[in-house]
Design a protein around this motif. Structure first.
Motif: not given
Ligand code: MG
Length: 265
Positions: A54-57, A62-63, A75-76, A97-98
């Motif tokens: 599961i790709v978090l970034f 930043l979805d 964040w940027r 947080q996710t």
């Protein structure tokens, strides 16, 4: 003589029967072979993430994330990295947080402490990966920066010093690969088994299956004279990245949800 003629075919039968029995019996070495269940296939393409990750970034958006505080800011993104926007004191830091909650996971996260070195001890290049928002694998610029060892890079904050210091210097990308096993609680809130962490920093083992005594101190629990105890919580909670008022960068963050045979509750 007549007796001998009869005995000859009988002897042949006995020899053949023994041979057939020998053919049917499996060779001894196959008795230790297990053929099912067949493990699921996880593709591991070169230069990409495992197919069940599961790709978090991935450097583009930043979805998968949200500020922990309802009125917080995201964040940027800079050059494909997710960068902490440091919150000046005394305002409350703005952790991210996710949106999704996780229990037992394998984590991959790349991080970089600032190239421009500022501050000392815990005020230099500090961030952290908080499993379930409660259990911190510390991020710190630990190069030529003495601090308490159970708070240096690779520590489980204030609970376990790293086995070795595998840190790279400020401004260099580093990698955490970790296994987090969530704590288990009974229906009436008693601790059945503690959280556990195994972690590699830059490919080097820094934590091996350490048991956590409870949440790592942070926020309201930071100033306690002793470590906070466990409090029963949900089986899955968001993963959190810490704003420790330092512009630490992250990239290539993914997790795999685990369902290990010996950790099913
Ligand atoms: Mg930290």
């Amino acid at each position: 003589m007549r007796f001998g003629l009869l005995a000859f075919p009988l002897a042949l039968f006995v020899v053949n029967a023994a041979g057939a029995a020998a053919e049917k019996a499996p060779p001894p070495y196959t008795l230790t072979e297990v053929w099912t269940p067949i493990p699921p296939v996880v593709a591991t393409p070169v230069g990409s993430v495992p197919s069940d990750a599961i790709v978090l970034f991935d450097g583009t958006d930043l979805d998968a994330w949200e500020p922990v505080q309802p009125n917080g800011h995201p964040w940027r993104i800079e050059d494909g990295a997710m960068v902490v926007i440091p919150t000046p004191a005394p305002a409350r830091p703005c952790d991210q947080q996710t949106k999704r909650a996780f229990g037992d996971i394998q984590l991959h996260a790349e991080f970089r402490t600032p190239a421009v070195v500022k501050g000392n001890g815990q005020d230099r290049g500090n961030s952290g990966v908080f499993f379930m928002g409660l259990y911190e694998l510390q991020i710190l610029d630990s190069t030529n920066n003495p601090t308490y060892v159970n708070g240096q890079s690779g520590s489980v904050y204030k609970e376990h010093a790293p086995l070795v210091d595998a840190s790279r210097g400020p401004g260099e990308w580093q990698v955490y690969d970790a296994i987090f096993i969530a704590p288990r609680f009974s229906a009436d809130g008693k601790l059945l088994s503690p959280a556990r962490i195994t972690a590699f920093q830059n490919g080097v083992l820094v934590q091996f299956n350490v048991a956590l005594t409870g949440p790592t101190p942070n926020g309201p629990t930071y100033n306690l004279p002793k470590l906070p105890p466990y409090e029963a919580h949900a089986a899955k909670l968001p993963l959190l990245l810490q704003d420790h008022r330092t512009p630490v960068s992250f990239r290539n963050i993914w997790v795999r949800e685990l369902n290990l045979p010996d950790t099913k509750s």
